[in-house]
Design a protein around this motif. Structure first.
Motif, mmCIF file in Angstrom:
data_model
loop_
_atom_site.group_PDB
_atom_site.id
_atom_site.type_symbol
_atom_site.label_atom_id
_atom_site.label_comp_id
_atom_site.label_asym_id
_atom_site.label_seq_id
_atom_site.Cartn_x
_atom_site.Cartn_y
_atom_site.Cartn_z
ATOM 1 N N GLY A 1 32.368 23.739 25.255
ATOM 2 C CA GLY A 1 32.798 24.580 26.518
ATOM 3 C C GLY A 1 33.307 26.165 26.060
ATOM 4 N N LYS A 2 32.845 26.498 25.081
ATOM 5 C CA LYS A 2 32.936 27.825 24.533
ATOM 6 C C LYS A 2 32.897 28.812 25.536
ATOM 7 C CE LYS A 2 30.241 27.499 21.052
ATOM 8 N NZ LYS A 2 29.598 26.061 21.390
ATOM 9 N N SER A 3 31.694 28.910 26.005
ATOM 10 C CA SER A 3 31.492 30.000 26.903
ATOM 11 C C SER A 3 32.231 29.787 28.135
ATOM 12 C CB SER A 3 30.218 30.133 27.787
ATOM 13 O OG SER A 3 29.121 30.387 26.168
ATOM 14 N N THR A 4 32.477 28.460 28.856
ATOM 15 C CA THR A 4 33.254 28.271 29.759
ATOM 16 C C THR A 4 34.761 28.776 29.593
ATOM 17 O OG1 THR A 4 32.158 26.513 30.393
ATOM 18 C CG2 THR A 4 34.210 26.457 31.353
ATOM 19 N N LEU A 5 35.307 28.309 28.462
ATOM 20 C CA LEU A 5 36.485 28.799 28.130
ATOM 21 C C LEU A 5 36.669 30.423 28.318
ATOM 22 C CD1 LEU A 5 39.467 28.149 27.109
ATOM 23 C CD2 LEU A 5 38.715 28.105 24.774
ATOM 24 N N LEU A 6 35.723 31.176 27.414
ATOM 25 C CA LEU A 6 35.923 32.516 27.625
ATOM 26 C C LEU A 6 35.730 33.065 29.038
ATOM 27 C CD1 LEU A 6 33.900 33.746 24.625
ATOM 28 C CD2 LEU A 6 36.408 33.330 24.719
ATOM 29 N N GLY A 7 34.986 32.521 29.898
ATOM 30 C CA GLY A 7 34.908 32.968 31.277
ATOM 31 C C GLY A 7 36.017 32.859 31.925
ATOM 32 N N VAL A 8 36.767 31.808 31.911
ATOM 33 C CA VAL A 8 38.144 31.513 32.587
ATOM 34 C C VAL A 8 38.893 32.262 31.887
ATOM 35 C CG1 VAL A 8 40.123 29.639 32.716
ATOM 36 C CG2 VAL A 8 37.701 28.875 32.849
ATOM 37 N N LEU A 9 39.180 32.808 30.734
ATOM 38 C CA LEU A 9 40.439 33.370 30.150
ATOM 39 C C LEU A 9 40.107 34.862 30.569
ATOM 40 C CD1 LEU A 9 40.408 32.299 26.337
ATOM 41 C CD2 LEU A 9 42.232 32.113 28.160
ATOM 42 N N THR A 10 38.819 35.436 30.554
ATOM 43 C CA THR A 10 38.582 36.897 31.029
ATOM 44 C C THR A 10 38.592 37.011 32.353
ATOM 45 O OG1 THR A 10 36.239 36.572 30.501
ATOM 46 C CG2 THR A 10 37.506 37.294 28.865
ATOM 47 N N ARG A 11 38.167 36.018 32.998
ATOM 48 C CA ARG A 11 37.915 36.083 34.624
ATOM 49 C C ARG A 11 39.005 35.817 35.262
ATOM 50 N NH1 ARG A 11 33.956 37.989 32.104
ATOM 51 N NH2 ARG A 11 32.204 38.593 32.786
ATOM 52 N N GLY A 12 40.001 34.848 34.976
ATOM 53 C CA GLY A 12 41.034 34.373 35.735
ATOM 54 C C GLY A 12 41.062 33.347 36.858
ATOM 55 N N GLN A 13 39.809 32.807 36.693
ATOM 56 C CA GLN A 13 39.056 31.795 37.898
ATOM 57 C C GLN A 13 38.970 30.509 37.004
ATOM 58 O OE1 GLN A 13 36.223 33.273 40.373
ATOM 59 N NE2 GLN A 13 37.534 34.915 41.314
ATOM 60 N N ASN A 14 39.509 29.441 37.360
ATOM 61 C CA ASN A 14 39.095 27.929 36.859
ATOM 62 C C ASN A 14 37.689 27.665 37.156
ATOM 63 O OD1 ASN A 14 41.645 28.116 36.016
ATOM 64 N ND2 ASN A 14 42.279 26.495 37.540
ATOM 65 N N ASP A 15 37.022 26.818 36.201
ATOM 66 C CA ASP A 15 35.721 26.341 36.351
ATOM 67 C C ASP A 15 35.692 25.078 37.409
ATOM 68 O OD1 ASP A 15 33.144 26.359 35.254
ATOM 69 O OD2 ASP A 15 33.460 24.225 34.875
ATOM 70 N N ASN A 16 34.497 25.242 37.918
ATOM 71 C CA ASN A 16 34.414 24.053 38.977
ATOM 72 C C ASN A 16 34.007 22.764 38.458
ATOM 73 O OD1 ASN A 16 31.762 24.632 38.422
ATOM 74 N ND2 ASN A 16 30.851 25.199 40.242
ATOM 75 N N GLY A 17 33.910 22.576 37.112
ATOM 76 C CA GLY A 17 33.656 21.345 36.611
ATOM 77 C C GLY A 17 31.889 21.374 36.356
ATOM 78 N N ARG A 18 31.179 22.336 36.758
ATOM 79 C CA ARG A 18 29.634 22.351 36.433
ATOM 80 C C ARG A 18 29.301 23.703 35.833
ATOM 81 N NH1 ARG A 18 30.667 20.160 41.566
ATOM 82 N NH2 ARG A 18 30.193 22.218 42.560
#
Length: 589
Positions: free
Chosen positions: A160-177
């Motif tokens: 979940g490295k890329s997902t974590l960075l995406g959430v940190l820098t975009r401010g929107q939670n992941d949808n689980g997929r």
């Protein structure tokens, strides 16, 4: 296993490496802490109540010096004497001291934020309670003075490295997929497979108040103008098939910290353990982030943290885990990270957002590892810009080249003349700097430690490559070499490296095959350094003594440091690999 096993109390007075930062732990209600350090960005003040105008001038000058030491950040301990005695202040005096400190910060264009406020016991229980406060002072630096903290992101596949960075820098939670990671991926096969295969860069900005700028800034100009602190992430691959790319990204990015991401469902797999060994061998401070806690039970999370604690307590690691669950824990973790004793562990969920604010608070407080004095020394040295990527560009006179990379030392200004090379003969050619960009914006100067792109209009793309350098005219070019000597410390399967074998050498932006010519002993042994002489196979490189390198051969990986360089003038070009002369000189065993 109890909660006390997960949380380790910090010993008062741990000194951070390179910064001179002393962390004060008030959790156990101490009566004293280590004395105030002369260097660094930490200042003790017993009280700041109704100071005179002349006293204000002295205090502002002192604050300016502490901010310079911390590159725009300073930590004030209110209620503590210079000797380290924790005296504390009554609530009225504490509020007055905080107001004075805030006025001092406003004079310099800065802001204050109270990190912690703790009550301390007095000698008389009937007396009014006394408090101490830990305050962060931060100013808005000039655009050319911002030095992003480089953080490499490591971890196993599907952590979940890329997902974590995406959430940190975009401010929107992941949808689980995996929706949060889509903006970070470069290739279609990464989207379809879900595995990162390239090196991705993301930036997280904080303003003077510690709020994330990414969520409010609409343009790159607003992002840079509002950011008082930048954290630059380098997202690296976790799949075994792309580990060579991961090693190259770890080598060329020169990170100051490492974020090791562990999936709560997969635990410590082989790749994660290998990345953990790299972090320890490179002597880079690191912290651990456990992801996907929404799909893990509390018992499973405790078992994983206990497994991490056992792994980090092994001989050679000798680390203590600090399980971070509150903002107070994140303050202790940030101020003690560079010391090399404490390893903070976070547990977050990118789907529910659980504990993500604590991780952001920690990233906001991580201090710079390079002091202003060390930074000034780097800028005084001769220019060396390491080229990581090249891009073609059109100019009125024809084709030019844009090079991207990191400035290891020196300063580059618009219009400077630099030397580009080396080529296959070890020669350099002159070039003019036409344009520069940093953080997606034009700039007129690049300082040591900054990542940027430079436009060279009179250089063809075939004349520069990954691993080339841009040097000032007075840089010593005796460092251009075919061969060099290094001390290598093996991490796995040391028997694979022998005399005459071919290995891959990663050194900064250099990535090239080399031949093992000489060894101080017949074979490598685990736990022991071996002095080895290497010779590049394809072309000479610019190598400096003291530079760290990564060596890989079959299943063997080793880390080391260059101890000697043989100038190119003393060596002839080696024979091509596979020819009769090469096989005769290096017979296989």
């Amino acid at each position: 296993m109890t909660d006390n096993d997960l949380t380790v109390l910090m010993v008062s007075g741990t000194t951070a490496e390179g910064q001179g930062t002393t962390h004060c732990n008030y959790d156990n209600n101490p009566t004293f802490v280590p004395p105030e350090p002369c260097e660094g960005n930490v200042e003790y003040k017993l009280k700041l109540v109704n100071p005179t105008p002349s006293r204000i001038v002295h205090l502002v000058t002192q604050l300016k010096w502490r901010l310079r030491e911390g590159q725009g950040e300073a930590i004030y301990e209110i209620g503590v004497e210079d000797s380290g005695i924790v005296f504390g202040l009554v609530l009225e005096d504490l509020e007055a001291s905080l107001n004075t400190l805030n006025s001092m910060a406003e004079t310099l264009g800065g802001e204050t934020k109270v990190l912690r406020r703790c009550q301390v016991d007095g000698e008389d229980d009937s007396a009014a309670p006394r408090y101490v406060a830990e305050v962060l002072v931060r100013t808005m630096p000039d655009a050319n003075q911002v030095l992003p903290l480089r953080v490499a992101v490591l971890g196993g596949v599907a952590a979940g490295k890329s997902t974590l960075l995406g959430v940190l820098t975009r401010g929107q939670n992941d949808n689980g997929r995996g929706s949060a990671r889509l903006n970070l991926l470069h290739h279609l096969h990464e989207v379809t497979s879900g595995h990162t295969s390239s090196i991705c860069h993301e930036i997280l900005g904080f303003n003077k108040s510690g709020e994330v700028v990414n969520y409010v800034a609409k343009t790159a100009e607003e992002f840079v103008e509002q950011s008082a602190k930048l954290v630059s992430f380098v997202d690296l691959a976790g799949h075994k098939k792309y580990q060579h790319t991961t090693m190259f990204g770890l080598s060329c990015s020169q990170p100051e910290f490492i974020m090791l991401v562990v999936s709560s469902s997969r635990g410590l797999d082989d790749v994660t353990r290998e990345h953990l060994a790299w972090s320890m061998a490179l002597r880079i401070p690191f912290f651990v982030v456990v992801t996907k806690t929404d799909s893990c039970t509390s018992a499973g999370l405790r078992r994983l943290v206990a497994q991490l604690s056992r792994s980090l307590k092994r001989p050679g690691y000798n680390r203590t885990v600090l399980y971070v669950t509150t903002e107070a824990d994140s303050v202790r973790a940030a101020t003690s990270l560079s010391g090399g004793v404490i390893t903070p562990v976070f547990s977050v969920s990118c789907v529910t957002g659980d504990q993500l604010p604590i991780l952001k608070h920690f990233l906001n407080l991580i201090p710079a590892r390079v002091s202003m004095e060390e930074q000034a020394k780097l800028e005084e040295q001769c220019t060396e810009f390491q080229v990581e990527d090249t891009y073609a560009m059109l100019t009125p006179s024809g084709h030019g080249t844009i090079v991207g990379g990191i400035l290891s030392r020196g300063v580059v200004r618009m219009g400077d003349r630099v030397m580009v090379g080396p080529d296959e003969n070890g020669k350099f050619r002159g070039a003019a700097v036409m344009d520069m960009r940093r953080n997606r914006l034009p700039c007129r100067m690049i300082r040591a430690g900054q990542v940027a792109t430079i436009a060279l209009p009179d250089v063809e793309r075939t004349e520069v490559r990954r691993g080339s350098v841009l040097l000032s005219r007075d840089t010593i070019r005796e460092s251009v070499c075919w061969g060099f000597e290094a001390e290598i410390y093996p991490l796995s399967d040391p028997g694979a490296i022998q005399r005459g074998r071919q290995v891959n050498v990663l050194m900064g932006a250099i990535r090239q095959g080399a031949t093992v010519e000489e060894m101080s002993q017949d074979k490598l042994d685990m736990g022991q350094c071996t002095r080895i002489t290497f010779r590049f196979n394809r072309m000479p490189e610019f190598v400096c003594v003291g530079r760290r390198l990564i060596v890989s051969c079959s299943r063997c990986k080793g880390l080391g440091e260059v101890t000697a360089v043989t100038p190119i003038s003393l060596l002839l070009k080696p024979s091509p690999i596979g020819c009769k002369q090469h096989r005769k000189r290096f017979p296989t065993t």
